[in-house]
Design an enzyme around this catalytic site. Structure first.
Site, mmCIF file in Angstrom:
data_model
loop_
_atom_site.group_PDB
_atom_site.id
_atom_site.type_symbol
_atom_site.label_atom_id
_atom_site.label_comp_id
_atom_site.label_asym_id
_atom_site.label_seq_id
_atom_site.Cartn_x
_atom_site.Cartn_y
_atom_site.Cartn_z
ATOM 1 N N PRO A 15 0.807 -1.227 0.000
ATOM 2 C CA PRO A 15 0.000 0.000 0.000
ATOM 3 C C PRO A 15 0.846 1.287 0.000
ATOM 4 O O PRO A 15 0.423 2.299 -0.570
ATOM 5 C CB PRO A 15 -0.819 -0.077 1.296
ATOM 6 N N GLU A 41 7.615 -13.946 -9.680
ATOM 7 C CA GLU A 41 8.681 -13.244 -8.955
ATOM 8 C C GLU A 41 9.940 -14.095 -8.948
ATOM 9 O O GLU A 41 10.061 -15.004 -8.145
ATOM 10 C CB GLU A 41 8.229 -12.922 -7.526
ATOM 11 N N ASP A 70 9.819 -3.168 -9.013
ATOM 12 C CA ASP A 70 10.649 -3.874 -8.048
ATOM 13 C C ASP A 70 11.669 -2.871 -7.530
ATOM 14 O O ASP A 70 12.262 -2.133 -8.304
ATOM 15 C CB ASP A 70 11.340 -5.072 -8.715
ATOM 16 N N SER A 71 11.841 -2.855 -6.218
ATOM 17 C CA SER A 71 12.740 -1.843 -5.664
ATOM 18 C C SER A 71 13.533 -2.417 -4.506
ATOM 19 O O SER A 71 13.204 -3.488 -3.995
ATOM 20 C CB SER A 71 11.938 -0.622 -5.210
ATOM 21 N N GLY A 146 8.393 0.657 4.870
ATOM 22 C CA GLY A 146 9.655 -0.075 4.729
ATOM 23 C C GLY A 146 10.813 0.587 5.456
ATOM 24 O O GLY A 146 10.715 0.964 6.627
ATOM 25 N N PHE A 147 11.918 0.772 4.731
ATOM 26 C CA PHE A 147 13.142 1.313 5.325
ATOM 27 C C PHE A 147 13.178 2.844 5.382
ATOM 28 O O PHE A 147 14.227 3.424 5.662
ATOM 29 C CB PHE A 147 14.364 0.771 4.552
ATOM 30 N N ASP A 148 12.059 3.483 5.135
ATOM 31 C CA ASP A 148 12.025 4.956 5.158
ATOM 32 C C ASP A 148 12.558 5.578 6.456
ATOM 33 O O ASP A 148 13.227 6.622 6.398
ATOM 34 C CB ASP A 148 10.599 5.473 4.889
ATOM 35 N N LYS A 168 9.088 13.425 -0.137
ATOM 36 C CA LYS A 168 9.739 12.174 -0.542
ATOM 37 C C LYS A 168 9.685 12.030 -2.071
ATOM 38 O O LYS A 168 10.669 11.681 -2.711
ATOM 39 C CB LYS A 168 9.093 10.961 0.147
ATOM 40 N N ARG A 174 11.581 5.961 -6.807
ATOM 41 C CA ARG A 174 10.312 5.568 -7.444
ATOM 42 C C ARG A 174 9.806 6.690 -8.347
ATOM 43 O O ARG A 174 9.376 6.443 -9.476
ATOM 44 C CB ARG A 174 9.307 5.246 -6.330
#
Ligand code: ITT
Length: 193
Positions: A15, A41, A70-71, A146-148, A168, A174
């Protein structure tokens, strides 16, 4: 009455990603429609390959145009870890686990990379974006995903999680990938801004 907005279908279970994709593509006049579909995947060190194969697996099954992305987070002193395994590493050791691996490490350089694959006219094109930055000493902020909370983009003091969506998306991996994708697609749809 204005013209109808062109729709892009986005296949993602995340999301946080969807929110950013909607924001960035929205600026180009696209309506983002989430699409639930099973994508292939593969395991690969190469994000672009992962995104391409996932998109190719959707050709003919998903309405077009569609995007899969994909990131990952690549940490210099860990030789690019977690990279393509970022989703798994986030779910297992998380931000705290990464900070533990980085304890006492002076070289904090890291980058986020995004490979966004577009399915359009029966073929796939991949667009890449990256943002350089550093791993913080401790998690900061509650925004993003995530890793933000542990990533500080170069030239900024805040982590991604301390930034607004707009802040951001002004610098993120992205946004860079999706902006190139949007320009490419608008040209092909003949809908120049
Ligand atoms: P989908 O495949 O369903 O889109 P996912 O979360 O599994 O969702 P990825 O395989 O691309 O997506 O995993 C990328 C992971 O990298 C993601 O789960 C985050 O932990 C991390 N990541 C990627 N972009 C990020 C960002 O902008 N901010 C923070 N963490 C990010």
């Amino acid at each position: 009455m204005g013209a109808e907005k062109p729709v892009i279908y986005v296949v993602s279970e995340n999301p946080g990603k969807l929110r950013e994709i909607r924001f960035v593509l929205g600026k180009f006049g696209f309506e983002v429609e989430p699409l639930r579909a099973r994508k292939l995947e593969i395991q690969s060190d190469d994000l672009e390959e992962v995104a391409r194969v996932a998109a190719e697996s959707l050709l003919g099954r998903a309405p077009e145009p569609f995007v899969v992305e994909d990131s990952g987070l690549f940490i210099a002193s860990l030789r690019g870890f977690p990279g393509p395994y970022s989703s798994y590493v986030y779910r297992t050791i998380g931000c705290e686990g990464v900070l533990k691996l980085m304890r006492g490490v002076e070289d904090r350089r890291a980058k986020f990379v995004c490979a966004a694959a577009l399915g359009f006219n029966g073929s796939v094109s991949v667009f890449r974006g990256e943002v350089e930055g550093a791993i913080s000493e401790e998690p900061r902020g509650r925004g993003g995903f995530g890793f933000d909370p542990i990533f500080v983009p170069l030239g900024h003091a805040k982590t991604f999680a301390e930034m607004t969506l707009e802040e951001k998306c002004a610098v993120s991996h992205r946004s860079k990938a999706l902006e190139t994708l949007a320009v490419y697609l608008l040209e092909r749809l003949n809908l120049h801004r």
